[in-house]
Design a protein around this motif. Structure first.
Motif, PDB file in Angstrom:
ATOM      1  N   ILE A 114       0.839  -1.198   0.000  1.00 51.43           N
ATOM      2  CA  ILE A 114       0.000   0.000   0.000  1.00 51.43           C
ATOM      3  C   ILE A 114       0.874   1.248   0.000  1.00 51.43           C
ATOM      4  O   ILE A 114       0.661   2.184  -0.782  1.00 51.43           O
ATOM      5  N   GLY A 115       1.864   1.282   0.885  1.00 53.74           N
ATOM      6  CA  GLY A 115       2.729   2.452   0.970  1.00 53.74           C
ATOM      7  C   GLY A 115       3.542   2.666  -0.290  1.00 53.74           C
ATOM      8  O   GLY A 115       3.639   3.798  -0.796  1.00 53.74           O
ATOM      9  N   ILE A 116       4.096   1.594  -0.832  1.00 56.39           N
ATOM     10  CA  ILE A 116       4.980   1.719  -1.994  1.00 56.39           C
ATOM     11  C   ILE A 116       4.196   2.041  -3.261  1.00 56.39           C
ATOM     12  O   ILE A 116       4.530   2.959  -4.015  1.00 56.39           O
ATOM     13  N   GLU A 117       3.121   1.297  -3.494  1.00 58.32           N
ATOM     14  CA  GLU A 117       2.420   1.434  -4.770  1.00 58.32           C
ATOM     15  C   GLU A 117       1.573   2.702  -4.860  1.00 58.32           C
ATOM     16  O   GLU A 117       1.335   3.206  -5.960  1.00 58.32           O
ATOM     17  N   SER A 118       1.125   3.220  -3.723  1.00 58.94           N
ATOM     18  CA  SER A 118       0.380   4.480  -3.769  1.00 58.94           C
ATOM     19  C   SER A 118       1.270   5.600  -4.300  1.00 58.94           C
ATOM     20  O   SER A 118       0.850   6.416  -5.128  1.00 58.94           O
ATOM     21  N   GLU A 119       2.512   5.633  -3.843  1.00 54.82           N
ATOM     22  CA  GLU A 119       3.430   6.666  -4.309  1.00 54.82           C
ATOM     23  C   GLU A 119       3.859   6.409  -5.751  1.00 54.82           C
ATOM     24  O   GLU A 119       4.051   7.354  -6.530  1.00 54.82           O
ATOM     25  N   ALA A 120       4.005   5.134  -6.121  1.00 55.56           N
ATOM     26  CA  ALA A 120       4.339   4.824  -7.517  1.00 55.56           C
ATOM     27  C   ALA A 120       3.242   5.314  -8.444  1.00 55.56           C
ATOM     28  O   ALA A 120       3.519   5.844  -9.526  1.00 55.56           O
ATOM     29  N   ALA A 121       1.979   5.153  -8.035  1.00 52.94           N
ATOM     30  CA  ALA A 121       0.861   5.608  -8.865  1.00 52.94           C
ATOM     31  C   ALA A 121       0.877   7.123  -8.991  1.00 52.94           C
ATOM     32  O   ALA A 121       0.586   7.674 -10.069  1.00 52.94           O
ATOM     33  N   CYS A 162       2.583  -3.961 -12.265  1.00 51.32           N
ATOM     34  CA  CYS A 162       3.902  -3.776 -12.885  1.00 51.32           C
ATOM     35  C   CYS A 162       3.893  -2.586 -13.833  1.00 51.32           C
ATOM     36  O   CYS A 162       4.833  -1.788 -13.866  1.00 51.32           O
ATOM     37  N   ALA A 163       2.824  -2.474 -14.627  1.00 51.07           N
ATOM     38  CA  ALA A 163       2.725  -1.382 -15.599  1.00 51.07           C
ATOM     39  C   ALA A 163       2.674  -0.030 -14.904  1.00 51.07           C
ATOM     40  O   ALA A 163       3.275   0.954 -15.375  1.00 51.07           O
ATOM     41  N   VAL A 164       1.970   0.048 -13.774  1.00 53.82           N
ATOM     42  CA  VAL A 164       1.931   1.299 -13.009  1.00 53.82           C
ATOM     43  C   VAL A 164       3.317   1.626 -12.476  1.00 53.82           C
ATOM     44  O   VAL A 164       3.781   2.773 -12.561  1.00 53.82           O
ATOM     45  N   ALA A 165       4.001   0.623 -11.925  1.00 56.00           N
ATOM     46  CA  ALA A 165       5.341   0.845 -11.391  1.00 56.00           C
ATOM     47  C   ALA A 165       6.291   1.318 -12.490  1.00 56.00           C
ATOM     48  O   ALA A 165       7.102   2.223 -12.278  1.00 56.00           O
ATOM     49  N   LYS A 166       6.194   0.725 -13.680  1.00 63.05           N
ATOM     50  CA  LYS A 166       7.042   1.159 -14.798  1.00 63.05           C
ATOM     51  C   LYS A 166       6.749   2.596 -15.181  1.00 63.05           C
ATOM     52  O   LYS A 166       7.646   3.367 -15.524  1.00 63.05           O
ATOM     53  N   ALA A 167       5.466   2.974 -15.130  1.00 62.32           N
ATOM     54  CA  ALA A 167       5.067   4.326 -15.527  1.00 62.32           C
ATOM     55  C   ALA A 167       5.594   5.387 -14.572  1.00 62.32           C
ATOM     56  O   ALA A 167       5.623   6.575 -14.913  1.00 62.32           O
ATOM     57  N   SER A 168       6.028   4.982 -13.376  1.00 62.59           N
ATOM     58  CA  SER A 168       6.624   5.949 -12.449  1.00 62.59           C
ATOM     59  C   SER A 168       7.967   6.456 -12.966  1.00 62.59           C
ATOM     60  O   SER A 168       8.493   7.450 -12.464  1.00 62.59           O
ATOM     61  N   GLN A 169       8.535   5.741 -13.956  1.00 64.17           N
ATOM     62  CA  GLN A 169       9.849   6.066 -14.529  1.00 64.17           C
ATOM     63  C   GLN A 169      10.957   5.994 -13.477  1.00 64.17           C
ATOM     64  O   GLN A 169      11.994   6.641 -13.601  1.00 64.17           O
ATOM     65  N   VAL A 214      -7.702   3.717 -11.186  1.00 59.11           N
ATOM     66  CA  VAL A 214      -6.290   4.116 -11.083  1.00 59.11           C
ATOM     67  C   VAL A 214      -5.798   4.610 -12.434  1.00 59.11           C
ATOM     68  O   VAL A 214      -5.159   5.666 -12.536  1.00 59.11           O
ATOM     69  N   LEU A 215      -6.109   3.856 -13.478  1.00 60.62           N
ATOM     70  CA  LEU A 215      -5.684   4.222 -14.825  1.00 60.62           C
ATOM     71  C   LEU A 215      -6.259   5.576 -15.232  1.00 60.62           C
ATOM     72  O   LEU A 215      -5.550   6.413 -15.810  1.00 60.62           O
ATOM     73  N   ALA A 216      -7.532   5.820 -14.931  1.00 60.20           N
ATOM     74  CA  ALA A 216      -8.162   7.087 -15.302  1.00 60.20           C
ATOM     75  C   ALA A 216      -7.461   8.265 -14.631  1.00 60.20           C
ATOM     76  O   ALA A 216      -7.204   9.301 -15.267  1.00 60.20           O
ATOM     77  N   ALA A 217      -7.131   8.111 -13.354  1.00 55.54           N
ATOM     78  CA  ALA A 217      -6.452   9.199 -12.647  1.00 55.54           C
ATOM     79  C   ALA A 217      -5.064   9.440 -13.221  1.00 55.54           C
ATOM     80  O   ALA A 217      -4.618  10.586 -13.359  1.00 55.54           O
ATOM     81  N   LEU A 228      -4.639   8.201  -4.276  1.00 56.81           N
ATOM     82  CA  LEU A 228      -5.795   7.782  -3.495  1.00 56.81           C
ATOM     83  C   LEU A 228      -6.455   6.537  -4.095  1.00 56.81           C
ATOM     84  O   LEU A 228      -6.836   5.616  -3.363  1.00 56.81           O
ATOM     85  N   ALA A 229      -6.573   6.495  -5.416  1.00 53.53           N
ATOM     86  CA  ALA A 229      -7.213   5.345  -6.061  1.00 53.53           C
ATOM     87  C   ALA A 229      -6.428   4.068  -5.805  1.00 53.53           C
ATOM     88  O   ALA A 229      -7.008   3.007  -5.539  1.00 53.53           O
ATOM     89  N   MET A 230      -5.107   4.146  -5.880  1.00 54.23           N
ATOM     90  CA  MET A 230      -4.294   2.953  -5.613  1.00 54.23           C
ATOM     91  C   MET A 230      -4.390   2.554  -4.149  1.00 54.23           C
ATOM     92  O   MET A 230      -4.508   1.359  -3.815  1.00 54.23           O
ATOM     93  N   ARG A 231      -4.354   3.538  -3.257  1.00 52.92           N
ATOM     94  CA  ARG A 231      -4.453   3.227  -1.831  1.00 52.92           C
ATOM     95  C   ARG A 231      -5.787   2.563  -1.517  1.00 52.92           C
ATOM     96  O   ARG A 231      -5.843   1.574  -0.783  1.00 52.92           O
ATOM     97  N   GLN A 232      -6.872   3.093  -2.069  1.00 51.91           N
ATOM     98  CA  GLN A 232      -8.179   2.505  -1.812  1.00 51.91           C
ATOM     99  C   GLN A 232      -8.277   1.091  -2.375  1.00 51.91           C
ATOM    100  O   GLN A 232      -8.843   0.190  -1.744  1.00 51.91           O
ATOM    101  N   HIS A 233      -7.719   0.891  -3.559  1.00 50.98           N
ATOM    102  CA  HIS A 233      -7.738  -0.423  -4.184  1.00 50.98           C
ATOM    103  C   HIS A 233      -7.053  -1.466  -3.303  1.00 50.98           C
ATOM    104  O   HIS A 233      -7.601  -2.538  -3.027  1.00 50.98           O
ATOM    105  N   LEU A 234      -5.862  -1.156  -2.822  1.00 51.95           N
ATOM    106  CA  LEU A 234      -5.116  -2.112  -2.013  1.00 51.95           C
ATOM    107  C   LEU A 234      -5.673  -2.215  -0.599  1.00 51.95           C
ATOM    108  O   LEU A 234      -5.590  -3.270   0.034  1.00 51.95           O
ATOM    109  N   THR A 235      -6.244  -1.131  -0.109  1.00 50.02           N
ATOM    110  CA  THR A 235      -6.848  -1.166   1.222  1.00 50.02           C
ATOM    111  C   THR A 235      -8.056  -2.099   1.257  1.00 50.02           C
ATOM    112  O   THR A 235      -8.278  -2.825   2.233  1.00 50.02           O
ATOM    113  N   VAL A 236      -8.840  -2.094   0.184  1.00 54.54           N
ATOM    114  CA  VAL A 236      -9.970  -3.015   0.102  1.00 54.54           C
ATOM    115  C   VAL A 236      -9.476  -4.459   0.148  1.00 54.54           C
ATOM    116  O   VAL A 236     -10.058  -5.319   0.820  1.00 54.54           O
TER     117      VAL A 236
END
Length: 249
Positions: A114-121, A162-169, A214-217, A228-236
């Motif tokens: 949750i912590g890592i991927e929210s910031e990556a998004a 993975c695709a979201v993480a890659k998009a963080s560059q 997540v993609l839309a944001a 927020l979208a990534m955090r909510q997704h993983l929190t659920v």
């Protein structure tokens, strides 16, 4: 300090062989590194200095340095010498597979995600390219196919993250997610094997709907919204896991 070179490895009465000369030198140098006598980033003494101090051959010293290099304690600058690595003595991060068989420890791994991927998004929303957006959209479409065909694995879910993480560059986000995802997701997949098809499809459809949020944001370059979208997704996902723990399943 001189290491006994005359009889480096006799076999005592108990049948247990003593350390070889190279093993003794390895242990001596490694202890000096861990205790800070050779500080991180500093150059090790030259071969000649070590030979004279330890009373061993050049071959033994070179074997020891090669072992320390393989162990990640030193690096070699050709033509210059051996240097203590900046990360020497710091154990690499890993999640012990034997502990991840426990749901409680899977939960801890998910909290880390949750912590890592929210910031990556959030970074992905700032830095994404059209290629990144196309990759994420393609994975969402592939997950729709998986839902229809009741494919019981987490591959498309993994590929989206993975695709979201890659998009963080930032390759470090991708590297750590790739490790966490490959470690955690196969175990989470096992929890779905006995779920009825209709229930499984409904759960996966909800997951993919969250992916598309997540993609839309990210597509809108909405940094806070993507975070927020990534955090909510993983929190659920975390909350569902907690509920399973409460039910004892």
């Amino acid at each position: 300090m001189t290491i006994d070179a005359d009889n480096p490895a006799p076999v005592p009465a108990g049948g247990r062989r003593r350390e070889t000369l190279s093993s003794q030198v390895i242990r001596t140098l490694a202890d000096r590194i861990r205790q800070g006598e050779y500080s991180r980033g500093s150059q090790l003494p030259t071969e000649k200095v070590l030979i004279d101090e330890l009373g061993v051959s050049r071959t033994v010293v070179r074997e020891a340095i090669a072992n320390l290099r393989a162990s990640g304690l030193v690096s070699i600058q050709h033509g210059v010498g051996a240097f203590v690595r900046d990360d020497a003595g710091i154990p690499p991060f890993r999640l012990a597979p034997e502990r991840l068989t426990m749901v409680e420890n899977q939960l801890k791994g998910l909290e880390l995600r949750i912590g890592i991927e929210s910031e990556a998004a959030a970074l992905a929303a700032e830095r994404r390219t059209q290629v990144d957006l196309d990759a994420m959209a393609a994975v969402c479409d592939a997950m729709d196919d998986a839902i229809r065909d009741v494919v019981r694995d987490s591959q498309t879910d993994f590929e989206f993250h993975c695709a979201v993480a890659k998009a963080s560059q930032n390759e470090h986000f991708f590297g750590i997610f790739n490790y966490l995802g490959e470690t955690l997701m196969p175990r989470m997949r096992l929890q779905t094997k006995d779920v009825e098809d209709a229930v499984f499809q409904a759960n996966l459809a909800r997951v993919n709907a969250e992916h598309r949020l997540v993609l839309a944001a990210i597509a809108e370059r909405n940094i806070d919204g993507a975070r927020l979208a990534m955090r909510q997704h993983l929190t659920v996902s975390r909350d569902r896991m907690i509920e399973r723990m409460r039910r004892g399943g």
